[in-house]
Design an enzyme around this catalytic site. Structure first.
Site, PDB file in Angstrom:
ATOM      1  N   LYS A  29      21.436 -18.489  29.345  1.00 14.02           N
ATOM      2  CA  LYS A  29      21.328 -17.262  30.135  1.00 14.02           C
ATOM      3  C   LYS A  29      19.863 -16.838  30.178  1.00 14.02           C
ATOM      4  O   LYS A  29      19.243 -16.594  29.145  1.00 14.02           O
ATOM      5  CB  LYS A  29      22.163 -16.139  29.535  1.00 14.02           C
ATOM      6  CG  LYS A  29      22.038 -14.830  30.315  1.00 14.02           C
ATOM      7  CD  LYS A  29      22.585 -13.646  29.556  1.00 14.02           C
ATOM      8  CE  LYS A  29      22.106 -12.352  30.191  1.00 14.02           C
ATOM      9  NZ  LYS A  29      22.468 -11.162  29.404  1.00 14.02           N
ATOM     10  N   GLY A  45      22.833  -1.493  28.291  1.00 12.76           N
ATOM     11  CA  GLY A  45      23.133  -0.541  27.233  1.00 12.76           C
ATOM     12  C   GLY A  45      23.356   0.880  27.694  1.00 12.76           C
ATOM     13  O   GLY A  45      23.540   1.778  26.869  1.00 12.76           O
ATOM     14  N   ALA A  97      25.761  -6.255  32.145  1.00 15.23           N
ATOM     15  CA  ALA A  97      25.071  -5.023  31.739  1.00 15.23           C
ATOM     16  C   ALA A  97      25.620  -3.787  32.435  1.00 15.23           C
ATOM     17  O   ALA A  97      25.948  -3.805  33.612  1.00 15.23           O
ATOM     18  CB  ALA A  97      23.566  -5.097  31.982  1.00 15.23           C
ATOM     19  N   GLY A  98      25.700  -2.697  31.656  1.00 12.30           N
ATOM     20  CA  GLY A  98      26.042  -1.389  32.200  1.00 12.30           C
ATOM     21  C   GLY A  98      27.474  -0.953  32.011  1.00 12.30           C
ATOM     22  O   GLY A  98      27.796   0.219  32.218  1.00 12.30           O
ATOM     23  N   ASN A 156      28.087  -6.203  25.754  1.00 15.09           N
ATOM     24  CA  ASN A 156      27.814  -6.174  24.330  1.00 15.09           C
ATOM     25  C   ASN A 156      27.935  -4.754  23.788  1.00 15.09           C
ATOM     26  O   ASN A 156      28.819  -4.427  22.983  1.00 15.09           O
ATOM     27  CB  ASN A 156      26.430  -6.755  24.050  1.00 15.09           C
ATOM     28  CG  ASN A 156      26.135  -6.929  22.557  1.00 15.09           C
ATOM     29  OD1 ASN A 156      25.111  -7.472  22.189  1.00 15.09           O
ATOM     30  ND2 ASN A 156      27.018  -6.505  21.664  1.00 15.09           N
ATOM     31  N   THR A 157      27.062  -3.844  24.264  1.00 16.38           N
ATOM     32  CA  THR A 157      27.004  -2.495  23.712  1.00 16.38           C
ATOM     33  C   THR A 157      28.321  -1.754  23.857  1.00 16.38           C
ATOM     34  O   THR A 157      28.714  -0.991  22.966  1.00 16.38           O
ATOM     35  CB  THR A 157      25.882  -1.691  24.394  1.00 16.38           C
ATOM     36  OG1 THR A 157      24.687  -2.461  24.399  1.00 16.38           O
ATOM     37  CG2 THR A 157      25.630  -0.379  23.676  1.00 16.38           C
TER      38      THR A 157
END
Length: 327
Positions: free
Chosen positions: A170, A231, A257-258, A279-280
């Site tokens: 990635k 994040g 993301a987001g 992830n977050t």
């Protein structure tokens, strides 16, 4: 002999090969990659590569950076590899590797992103991700987290390939420390070089349909537009743009993301996206393991909803009960 290892000066009273050095540091050569004076050293010559006084070495490894019910004819394939889950998860930000392991298991993911960081040569008691998240069970996806130039990203992924042998990677090249938006000029440059070197590049990018076409034409194996800043947990900010990206793409489109909560993941999948990376949203939840389960279900529900085809939107009400035979 004086060596600089991961930025630290170390003195040794005898000549060493790389194998000797790894033994001195209590490191398993199969789990790390070694760079000597900015040149990656293949594992096959660790035993015969003699170190010289003044050599500078970087020794890196991977850190934390199940199945979903799907139809037999609805395979999720990236670069020829069939994945059982359309949810890809990161391995960072958890309180410890045990929580990382439990959350990944609960998510049902079979692909995980991993960052490349220096091995801790001072405290060898520190655990390693591979001891908790088995690379034989999960597909490791090395990424270039916190790289801000093409050169930084290239160096990182070359080391990653040496450490684990993986060529599916990635790529993300960031442009701004506050927004973590991608620097697309540097991303294009890095992607072209990596593809020419035989890497299979999954690329984090802006939600610009034109830019995504360029990346696909270049040879990227998956397009990964951001849903919102990394994040942030803001959810899908540009559903129209991401919908267009998916409509025109011939390679998998994965929202990256987001995402903040389960409904965000469902929305991404209902747009027709092939997968979601997060992830977050899991790691910083009050109960990461429970949130991982919620995300697994959300991705599955969103995919089924997309395949089923939503009802048409209407301006006025349409009674669900038949009017015939009305009393």
């Amino acid at each position: 002999m004086n060596l600089t290892i991961n930025g630290e000066s170390r003195q040794f009273d005898r000549s060493l090969t790389i194998n000797d050095l790894l033994a001195e540091l209590d490191l398993n050569g199969s789990k790390v990659a070694v760079e000597r004076n900015l040149e990656i050293v293949p594992k096959s010559i660790y035993e015969t590569t003699a170190l010289a006084d003044g050599d500078k070495l970087e020794i890196v490894h991977f850190i934390g950076g199940g199945n979903t019910d799907i139809k037999a004819d609805d395979d999720f394939v990236v670069a020829g590899q069939k994945l059982q889950s359309r949810l890809i998860v990161g391995t960072g930000k958890y309180k410890d590797f045990e929580e990382t392991k439990l959350a990944i298991e609960a998510s049902g993911a079979d692909m995980v992103t991993v960052a490349v960081r220096r091995v801790n040569i001072t405290d060898r008691s520190q655990p390693m991700l591979v001891d908790y998240v088995d690379p034989q069970k999960y597909t490791y996806l090395p990424n270039t987290a916190f790289c801000y130039t093409a050169d930084e990203a290239l160096r990182t992924l070359r080391l990653a390939r040496e450490a684990g042998g993986w060529d599916l990677v990635k790529l993300e090249v960031l442009g701004h420390e506050k927004t973590l938006y991608p620097n697309m000029i540097e991303t294009l440059s890095a992607a072209e070089t990596l593809i020419n070197e035989g890497f299979k590049v999954m690329v984090y990018c802006s939600d610009d349909p034109i830019m995504c076409l360029e990346l696909e034409a270049m040879g990227c194996v998956a397009i990964m537009p951001l849903g919102a800043p990394i994040g942030s947990g803001l959810g899908i900010q540009n559903p129209v743009g991401i919908g267009i990206i998916k409509d025109q793409a011939k390679v998998p489109v994965i929202v990256d993301a987001g995402v903040g909560t389960a409904s965000d993941a469902t929305i991404a999948m209902e747009l027709g996206c092939d997968g979601v990376l997060m992830n977050t949203a899991i790691a910083h939840a009050g109960n990461p393991v429970l949130m991982a389960t919620a995300m697994k279900n959300a991705v599955s529900a969103g995919r089924k909803s997309f395949l089923a085809g939503r009802m048409a939107r209407k301006k006025y009400a349409d009674p669900s009960s038949p009017l015939a035979g009305l009393i």
